[in-house]
Design an enzyme around this catalytic site. Sequence first.
Site, PDB file in Angstrom:
ATOM      1  N   ASP A 199       0.881  -1.109   0.050  1.00  0.00           N
ATOM      2  CA  ASP A 199      -0.027   0.063   0.064  1.00  0.00           C
ATOM      3  C   ASP A 199       0.859   1.331   0.180  1.00  0.00           C
ATOM      4  O   ASP A 199       1.472   1.498   1.004  1.00  0.00           O
ATOM      5  CB  ASP A 199      -1.041  -0.056   1.193  1.00  0.00           C
ATOM      6  CG  ASP A 199      -2.010   1.219   1.278  1.00  0.00           C
ATOM      7  OD1 ASP A 199      -2.417   1.622   0.162  1.00  0.00           O
ATOM      8  OD2 ASP A 199      -2.031   1.645   2.201  1.00  0.00           O
ATOM      9  N   GLU A 221      -0.959  -1.472  -4.660  1.00  0.00           N
ATOM     10  CA  GLU A 221      -2.365  -0.885  -4.922  1.00  0.00           C
ATOM     11  C   GLU A 221      -2.098   0.165  -5.905  1.00  0.00           C
ATOM     12  O   GLU A 221      -1.116   1.135  -5.803  1.00  0.00           O
ATOM     13  CB  GLU A 221      -2.884  -0.189  -3.388  1.00  0.00           C
ATOM     14  CG  GLU A 221      -3.985   0.591  -3.716  1.00  0.00           C
ATOM     15  CD  GLU A 221      -4.704   1.026  -2.527  1.00  0.00           C
ATOM     16  OE1 GLU A 221      -5.177   0.236  -1.745  1.00  0.00           O
ATOM     17  OE2 GLU A 221      -4.597   2.074  -2.016  1.00  0.00           O
ATOM     18  N   ASP A 268      -2.722   1.428   6.929  1.00  0.00           N
ATOM     19  CA  ASP A 268      -1.830   0.979   5.873  1.00  0.00           C
ATOM     20  C   ASP A 268      -1.373  -0.660   5.588  1.00  0.00           C
ATOM     21  O   ASP A 268      -1.160  -0.960   4.621  1.00  0.00           O
ATOM     22  CB  ASP A 268      -0.307   1.816   5.783  1.00  0.00           C
ATOM     23  CG  ASP A 268      -0.938   3.270   5.902  1.00  0.00           C
ATOM     24  OD1 ASP A 268      -1.227   3.945   5.016  1.00  0.00           O
ATOM     25  OD2 ASP A 268      -0.718   3.974   7.314  1.00  0.00           O
TER      26      ASP A 268
END
Length: 193
Positions: free
Chosen positions: A7, A68, A141
């Site tokens: 992330d 991501e 996160d």
Amino acid sequence: MIILGVDPGLTRCGVGVIEAGAYRRLSFIHVDVVRSDPKTSQDLRLLAIYNGLVEKIERFAPDAVSIERVFAQENRNTVLGTAQAAGLAMLAAAQRGIPVALHTPTESKLAITGNGKAEKIQMERMVARILGLNTLPKPADAADALAIAICHALRPAGALQGGEREQHLTAAQRQWAQASQKAARRQGVRRGM
């Protein structure tokens, strides 16, 4: 298959590592957040994120890195830092010959909860449930990084980079991709493209 999910973020970059076994059995291996000090210069912050990502990649030797996908945000500085961190993750993986896949937050939500608009708490609960964790992964996160890794385990064809896409597709996914390509070519011919 070991999957390292990322992330991306410039201040906090979530890293989650899972193992995808037979029959889509997923196991938790590791979760962490690589941090950089917002008070230091941009180049040193990027170096801190890169070094942290390299350390995780070398430690866990993943078969794939799932990141991501960066999308537009209102804060230009935030999206820039996020994109830079995503680029560092791609670079660290590419330097080691590890396939990289990009997944959108909507893809991840859909793969994990069945709802592309799931709330963050729903995602965290499902991540914990899928991986058999007693507590919800924190901070957000870290949970997001695990979600991206899980998404890749369940939907491995998601935007693979570097021409590696075909080797990760199932037979049904290959047939679907070929049919989609043929349909797109036919539409292009009809439009005179």
